[in-house]
Write a protein that holds these residues in place. Structure first.
Motif, PDB file in Angstrom:
ATOM      1  N   ASN A 212      20.111  17.815 -22.104  1.00  0.00           N
ATOM      2  CA  ASN A 212      21.090  17.786 -23.196  1.00  0.00           C
ATOM      3  C   ASN A 212      20.931  18.986 -24.125  1.00  0.00           C
ATOM      4  OD1 ASN A 212      22.054  15.363 -22.189  1.00  0.00           O
ATOM      5  ND2 ASN A 212      20.980  14.090 -23.683  1.00  0.00           N
ATOM      6  N   ASP A 213      19.684  19.287 -24.472  1.00  0.00           N
ATOM      7  CA  ASP A 213      19.419  20.411 -25.379  1.00  0.00           C
ATOM      8  C   ASP A 213      19.835  21.729 -24.733  1.00  0.00           C
ATOM      9  OD1 ASP A 213      18.412  18.645 -27.230  1.00  0.00           O
ATOM     10  OD2 ASP A 213      16.305  19.057 -26.776  1.00  0.00           O
ATOM     11  N   LYS A 214      19.477  21.903 -23.458  1.00  0.00           N
ATOM     12  CA  LYS A 214      19.828  23.138 -22.751  1.00  0.00           C
ATOM     13  C   LYS A 214      21.339  23.281 -22.646  1.00  0.00           C
ATOM     14  CE  LYS A 214      17.300  25.541 -20.898  1.00  0.00           C
ATOM     15  NZ  LYS A 214      16.619  26.783 -21.286  1.00  0.00           N
ATOM     16  N   THR A 215      22.024  22.192 -22.341  1.00  0.00           N
ATOM     17  CA  THR A 215      23.481  22.226 -22.218  1.00  0.00           C
ATOM     18  C   THR A 215      24.130  22.615 -23.536  1.00  0.00           C
ATOM     19  OG1 THR A 215      23.440  20.526 -20.487  1.00  0.00           O
ATOM     20  CG2 THR A 215      25.520  20.865 -21.633  1.00  0.00           C
ATOM     21  N   ARG A 216      23.683  22.027 -24.619  1.00  0.00           N
ATOM     22  CA  ARG A 216      24.259  22.324 -25.934  1.00  0.00           C
ATOM     23  C   ARG A 216      24.059  23.791 -26.301  1.00  0.00           C
ATOM     24  NH1 ARG A 216      21.218  19.418 -28.510  1.00  0.00           N
ATOM     25  NH2 ARG A 216      19.896  21.004 -29.492  1.00  0.00           N
ATOM     26  N   ARG A 217      22.850  24.307 -26.082  1.00  0.00           N
ATOM     27  CA  ARG A 217      22.579  25.708 -26.428  1.00  0.00           C
ATOM     28  C   ARG A 217      23.384  26.666 -25.554  1.00  0.00           C
ATOM     29  NH1 ARG A 217      17.201  23.647 -27.318  1.00  0.00           N
ATOM     30  NH2 ARG A 217      16.593  24.147 -25.182  1.00  0.00           N
ATOM     31  N   LEU A 218      23.547  26.327 -24.283  1.00  0.00           N
ATOM     32  CA  LEU A 218      24.324  27.179 -23.383  1.00  0.00           C
ATOM     33  C   LEU A 218      25.804  27.194 -23.760  1.00  0.00           C
ATOM     34  CD1 LEU A 218      22.892  26.617 -19.788  1.00  0.00           C
ATOM     35  CD2 LEU A 218      23.052  28.777 -21.024  1.00  0.00           C
ATOM     36  N   VAL A 219      26.336  26.044 -24.147  1.00  0.00           N
ATOM     37  CA  VAL A 219      27.724  26.000 -24.597  1.00  0.00           C
ATOM     38  C   VAL A 219      27.899  26.898 -25.822  1.00  0.00           C
ATOM     39  CG1 VAL A 219      29.504  24.542 -25.644  1.00  0.00           C
ATOM     40  CG2 VAL A 219      28.285  23.743 -23.625  1.00  0.00           C
ATOM     41  N   ASP A 220      26.986  26.790 -26.774  1.00  0.00           N
ATOM     42  CA  ASP A 220      27.073  27.632 -27.988  1.00  0.00           C
ATOM     43  C   ASP A 220      26.993  29.111 -27.628  1.00  0.00           C
ATOM     44  OD1 ASP A 220      27.265  25.395 -29.603  1.00  0.00           O
ATOM     45  OD2 ASP A 220      25.151  25.383 -30.178  1.00  0.00           O
ATOM     46  N   ALA A 221      26.077  29.480 -26.755  1.00  0.00           N
ATOM     47  CA  ALA A 221      25.918  30.879 -26.371  1.00  0.00           C
ATOM     48  C   ALA A 221      27.138  31.398 -25.618  1.00  0.00           C
ATOM     49  CB  ALA A 221      24.665  31.054 -25.507  1.00  0.00           C
ATOM     50  N   THR A 222      27.694  30.570 -24.745  1.00  0.00           N
ATOM     51  CA  THR A 222      28.882  30.972 -23.987  1.00  0.00           C
ATOM     52  C   THR A 222      30.084  31.160 -24.902  1.00  0.00           C
ATOM     53  OG1 THR A 222      28.083  29.840 -21.993  1.00  0.00           O
ATOM     54  CG2 THR A 222      30.442  30.280 -22.117  1.00  0.00           C
ATOM     55  N   VAL A 223      30.251  30.264 -25.865  1.00  0.00           N
ATOM     56  CA  VAL A 223      31.339  30.397 -26.823  1.00  0.00           C
ATOM     57  C   VAL A 223      31.200  31.702 -27.596  1.00  0.00           C
ATOM     58  CG1 VAL A 223      32.309  29.450 -28.959  1.00  0.00           C
ATOM     59  CG2 VAL A 223      31.788  27.929 -27.042  1.00  0.00           C
TER      60      VAL A 223
END
Length: 228
Positions: A212-223
């Protein structure tokens, strides 16, 4: 990832935990698929031979790969079919849900690219190697010559198209470059997480929290990359 496609000449083997219920040939093919996924994920395309796949699959017949597959490429396409079929279904479902909710913005595109793939980090009996396999495909020129069937990458294709619509202010080439940069970041980050999970073997709760943490950070970075 390319949108070009060729059809696999071998029939995809269904996903699932058990080989019970499969015919002997299909059970053998599944063993070969899982062996190829593991070895290529761990070692890379240039360091894996058909003989190594045969041994990893526990098969004594040295010609077992060529018996079941016309080419090594057909075996690799079956690895993609085994995993990416389900990933693409999840992407398409998420894309449709976000579209219906009017939330198919840049963050929505990032979620479509990341969340369905991150679910591949959930544990399965045969182990988790697919994201590393996918990273090898993305980064190895010899491996990347393999063209994926279009039906396996519909979700990514739709995300690409929607992003170009959202960023009509950018040249098409720059949109493609940003998406490729993000996909490389996503594959690398999730592949490293997959490897860490294999080494650390956390309990179910800790594993889910890490995903969950990795997914959230990756979404933020991709945005951040796509919206810049």
């Amino acid at each position: 990832m390319t949108d070009s496609a060729t059809k696999s000449r071998s029939r995809p083997v269904p996903a699932g935990n058990a080989e019970a219920g499969l015919g002997r040939a299909e059970a053998t093919k599944r063993k070969l698929i899982l062996a190829a996924e593991k070895l290529l994920g761990q070692r890379g395309f240039a360091n894996v031979s058909q003989r190594m796949v045969q041994k990893e699959a526990g098969q004594r017949n040295a010609a077992v790969v060529t018996y079941h597959y016309k080419s090594f490429d057909d075996l690799l396409l079956d690895v993609f079919s085994l995993r990416m079929g389900a990933i693409n279904e999840r992407r398409m479902a998420l894309y449709a849900a976000l579209d219906q909710a009017g939330a198919l913005d840049i963050r929505g595109i990032a979620r479509v690219l990341i969340e369905p793939l991150a679910r591949e980090l959930l544990p399965r009996p045969e182990g988790n190697y697919y994201v590393r396999f996918l990273l090898q495909y993305f980064t190895d020129q010899s491996f990347r010559r393999l063209k994926l069937p279009l039906e396996l990458i519909q979700g990514v294709s739709l995300a690409r198209r929607r992003y170009r619509e959202l960023r009509a202010d950018l040249p098409a080439g720059e949109c493609s470059e940003r998406l490729s940069l993000c996909l490389g970041m996503i594959f690398h980050a999730l592949a490293m997480t997959e490897m860490d999970l294999e080494l650390e073997q956390p309990d179910e709760a800790a594993r889910q929290q890490l995903i969950n943490d990795k997914t959230r950070r990756l979404v933020d970075a991709t945005v951040a990359v796509l919206a810049q």
